[in-house]
Design a protein around this motif. Structure first.
Motif, short mmCIF file in Angstrom:
data_model
loop_
_atom_site.label_atom_id
_atom_site.label_comp_id
_atom_site.label_asym_id
_atom_site.label_seq_id
_atom_site.Cartn_x
_atom_site.Cartn_y
_atom_site.Cartn_z
N ARG A 62 -10.76 1.97 4.62
CA ARG A 62 -9.32 2.06 4.94
C ARG A 62 -8.78 0.78 5.56
NH1 ARG A 62 -9.62 7.67 6.05
NH2 ARG A 62 -7.48 7.79 6.71
N HIS B 261 0.80 -1.22 0.00
CA HIS B 261 0.00 0.00 0.00
C HIS B 261 0.83 1.27 0.00
CE1 HIS B 261 -4.17 -1.46 0.50
NE2 HIS B 261 -3.56 -2.53 0.96
N ILE C 242 -3.88 3.52 6.35
CA ILE C 242 -4.55 2.21 6.33
C ILE C 242 -4.67 1.69 7.76
CG2 ILE C 242 -3.93 1.55 3.99
CD1 ILE C 242 -1.63 -0.14 5.24
N VAL D 149 -7.47 -2.90 5.89
CA VAL D 149 -6.84 -3.90 5.03
C VAL D 149 -6.75 -5.23 5.77
CG1 VAL D 149 -5.58 -2.18 3.71
CG2 VAL D 149 -4.52 -3.15 5.75
#
Lengths: 341, 428
Positions: free
Chosen positions: A309, A177, A287, A311
């Motif tokens: 947001r 990311h 994240i 993950v």
């Protein structure tokens, strides 16, 4: 800061029973993975790169490569686990290994058999790799010290000490990311004291040159001299989350309330739980991660856990690829060769 | 048997003695120094030139594992180890199985010791029945049977009230109480010092305050009751400072430290080295230095081995699951001499901490070579190198982190009551 303490004051003291190179073969190849400590940034990068090659493969219809064909991997779990054990099992199977799952918490050690005896008996079955989870810190090191020379040990979590594959899959997720670690601010929130995941994450983040690593929680959940691990401690989540790029929430165990470390789950959520309002304090593209299983409404609000947001599920998926990468590197098979087959 | 120890460097802190001279032994006692008594013709001469002649060591804490843990060691095996290490008197804590809380246990230990090599063994009695911390033991009967003091070993006492009563009761019988300053609630399930290494390795820690709060309680009760308390196994610099202050205030407290606490630190636990799993835990370098200072200044009067022999299996487990303690009889003298080498304190004072210092705590006329006392003494070759190794180790417990350390100074002869009970071969 005082000068670092070295082991013995005495001249003529022999080196300890376990040199730092214990994780490596004399030729410098990875033999065991017990902790992130002592790995080089290059090796960690190699593991992450290798994992990349497996990620695509996992999405294909045929999910197997023969890298571990003929090898036997034993999942030796002295502590309950679903997610970690399952992803290790899948990783080994996708590499074509034979896999055995042994749940010892309900088995022979309860009957008084020593850990060493259990290990020797299992080893007598010609196992190539033990994947070990145990409630005592140092258990994986202990087992690695006593296995036969051809056997490898993969630490799947020992006490509060280390959970290296979890940290590696987290690094993998962050890298996917965010790319470059040097510009990142990462905050780990919650029960650092009891967390093997946090210890391994902190080591991995620092190894990869992360710009700033923060830990956030009440003093009761931060270990003594936590800053020595290379982190900046915060008690207030609002200050701690300011401008961070990655938020890692840790699971809060229920028993922490009984031992006087916290007044209540409610108060913990009030003060350190991650909700949308607090998430807004972080960088706009931050994240949110969690090693799982998450306690919704205790350390994390469902809207954040399931939000754009988060993950958290990616972490689980990548867990398989990263564990495949570690296993294949340990067995020493050439990945390119395997992937080509 | 008349014995002449010729021309050794006799170091006897109790007499303020440090000179090269002859020492004469007869009837199990030291009968003269310098010049022979009239008509003395020795049956045996021991050439002590170039050697130190010291009082036999008095060790305040050695677990001999009998009765109950003979799979670890026996009185016979461990007194033999003591003799090889120059220890001629040792005190054993009451935490055997069953605990030493009846005269019969004391008699058993005395009997076994008598059948062994000649090292004198003095048990401590249990302060509370069964060491359960709930009811006073029969202290007077234990004392009559030969207990040299009472101790709760590493077991908790139920309440400060019971501890107070136990101290008062002991005082009525002129008994010294040996207490470990450990607050068990604060120590919890800890197995290492709560500090940097515990944090890195994720091992449950024992905070410094587990020692200092317990010391606060014990020192307050010493003042309240006037009891004679001996504080066992200090491990923190702050604890040592508290004891020094209490002594300056006139409290009747004494203290000891184990030799390994003066050398090892939490850093030695690195890599989960179970041989360094001890209780109290190895602490920081600052603590080690503070303990060294307290030993040098005499606030800590005795250095002991805190010997705890184990079978190999006791250390073959993940660190927190291993048993604490190290086999230490054979390294008490080498480590103490090393303090001299490292300039921590002069030889006479170092010798005092392992001879007259502990003897005074016991209130026994030991740890000296003055004429008229029992001839418990050792000869030490101060230049001879010594590297402890499993193949020339006497204790049944091989659990020592000091195996393969290199020391200078080796016991060559150990005498108990004028009898040679150990001689080290010229070539080891």
């Amino acid at each position: 800061m005082t000068e670092p303490e070295t082991a013995a004051t005495a001249a003529g003291r022999p080196s300890g029973p376990m040199p730092p190179s214990m994780q490596f073969t004399p030729e410098g190849r990875l033999r065991h993975l017990l902790t992130i400590e002592g790995l080089s940034p290059e090796l960690v990068t190699e593991i992450l790169d290798t994992a990349e090659s497996f990620v695509g493969m996992n999405a294909q219809t045929v999910k197997k490569v023969p890298l571990l064909r003929g090898k036997t991997v034993m999942n030796l779990f002295f502590e309950a686990s679903t997610r970690t054990r399952t992803t290790f099992e899948l990783a080994a199977k996708r590499l074509s290994a034979d896999v055995l799952n042994i749940n010892i918490s309900t088995s022979s050690t309860v009957k008084g058999e020593s850990l060493l005896d259990t290990l020797r008996n299992l080893q007598a079955m010609y196992v190539d790799m033990f994947v070990v989870r145990h409630a005592d810190s140092g258990a994986a090191h202990f087992i690695a010290r006593h296995v036969a020379p051809h056997v490898s040990v993969l630490n799947a979590g020992d006490g509060r000490h280390a959970h290296p594959t979890q940290a590696l899959l987290d690094m993998f997720t962050i890298r996917r990311h965010k790319g470059d670690f040097s510009r990142l601010k990462v905050a780990i929130v919650g029960d650092i004291l009891h967390s093997r995941v946090a210890r391994s994450q902190i080591q991995a983040l620092n190894l990869l040159g992360t710009g700033e690593v923060r830990v956030i929680g009440p003093k009761t959940l931060l270990p003594a001299h936590v800053e020595d691990l290379g982190v900046r401690p915060f008690h207030d989540i609002r200050t701690g989350l300011k401008d961070v790029d990655v938020i890692i929430m840790l699971r809060l165990q229920r028993e922490r309330m009984d031992s006087g470390l916290l007044p209540s789950e409610h108060e913990f959520f009030q003060l350190w739980g991650l909700n949308e309002e607090r998430l807004a304090l972080a960088a706009p593209d931050a994240i949110v991660m969690h090693p799982g299983p998450a306690n919704r409404g205790v350390e994390i609000d469902s809207r954040v856990a399931d939000g754009p947001r988060s993950v958290i599920l990616e972490q689980v998926t990548y867990g398989i690829a990263v564990r495949m990468a570690v296993m294949s590197l340990i067995v020493g098979a050439s990945v390119n060769q395997g992937a080509a087959q | 048997m008349r014995l002449l120890i010729e021309q050794g460097r006799v170091v006897d802190p109790a007499q303020g003695l440090d000179r090269v001279t002859d020492l004469f032994i007869q009837g199990g006692e030291v009968v003269a120094l310098d010049t022979p008594p009239q008509g003395f013709t020795p049956d045996r001469r021991i050439d002590a030139r170039g050697h130190l002649v010291l009082p036999g060591l008095v060790d305040l804490a050695a677990r001999l594992r009998e009765p109950g843990d003979e799979n670890k060691a026996t009185i016979a095996s461990e007194t033999r180890a003591a003799a090889s290490g120059g220890i001629t008197t040792l005190v054993c804590p009451p935490d055997t199985h069953p605990p030493v809380d009846s005269p019969a246990q004391i008699e058993l230990i005395h009997r076994r010791a008598k059948q062994a090599c000649g090292v004198r063994v003095h048990p401590l009695g249990a302060l509370t029945a069964g060491l359960q911390g709930r009811q006073l033991s029969d202290m007077a009967a234990l004392k009559r049977a030969g207990a040299v003091g009472m101790s709760q070993a590493l077991h908790p006492v139920e309440s400060p009230m019971l501890l107070r009563r136990a101290l008062e009761y002991a005082t009525s019988h002129d008994i010294t109480v040996f207490l470990h300053p450990i607050d068990h609630a604060l120590a919890g399930a800890g197995c290492v010092h709560e500090g940097r290494v515990a944090t890195r390795l994720g091992l449950p820690g024992i905070p410094e305050a587990a020692e200092t709060t317990a010391l606060g309680l014990l020192l307050a009760l010493a003042a309240q009751t006037g009891a004679r308390i001996h504080l066992c196994r200090l491990s923190t610099a702050r604890g040592a400072a508290l004891v020094a202050r209490a002594a300056a205030d006139g409290l009747a407290v004494t203290a000891d430290v184990c030799a390994h606490q003066l050398f090892l630190t939490e850093a030695d636990v690195e890599d989960f080295n179970a041989l360094c799993h001890v209780l109290p835990p190895l602490r920081t370098r600052a603590d080690r230095d503070g303990l060294r200072r307290a030993v040098a200044e005499g606030h800590i009067q005795a250095i002991c081995s805190d010997h705890q022999p184990h079978e190999a299996d006791a250390k073959l487990a993940p660190f927190p699951a291993t048993e604490a303690g190290l086999s230490a009889l054979e390294t008490l003298l080498p480590l103490t001499l090393r303090l001299v080498e490292e300039g921590v304190l002069p030889l006479t004072e170092a010798v005092r901490r392992i001879t007259r210092g502990p003897a005074d705590i016991l209130g026994m006329p030991l740890g000296t070579l003055s004429p008229g006392t029992r001839a418990d003494l050792i000869l030490v070759d101060p230049q001879r190198p010594y590297a402890p190794a499993a193949e020339r180790w006497y204790s049944a417990g091989h659990n020592s982190p000091f195996l393969h350390w290199r020391f200078r100074g080796r016991v060559t002869h150990t005498l108990s009551g004028g009898r040679v009970i150990h001689e080290t071969a010229a070539r080891e």
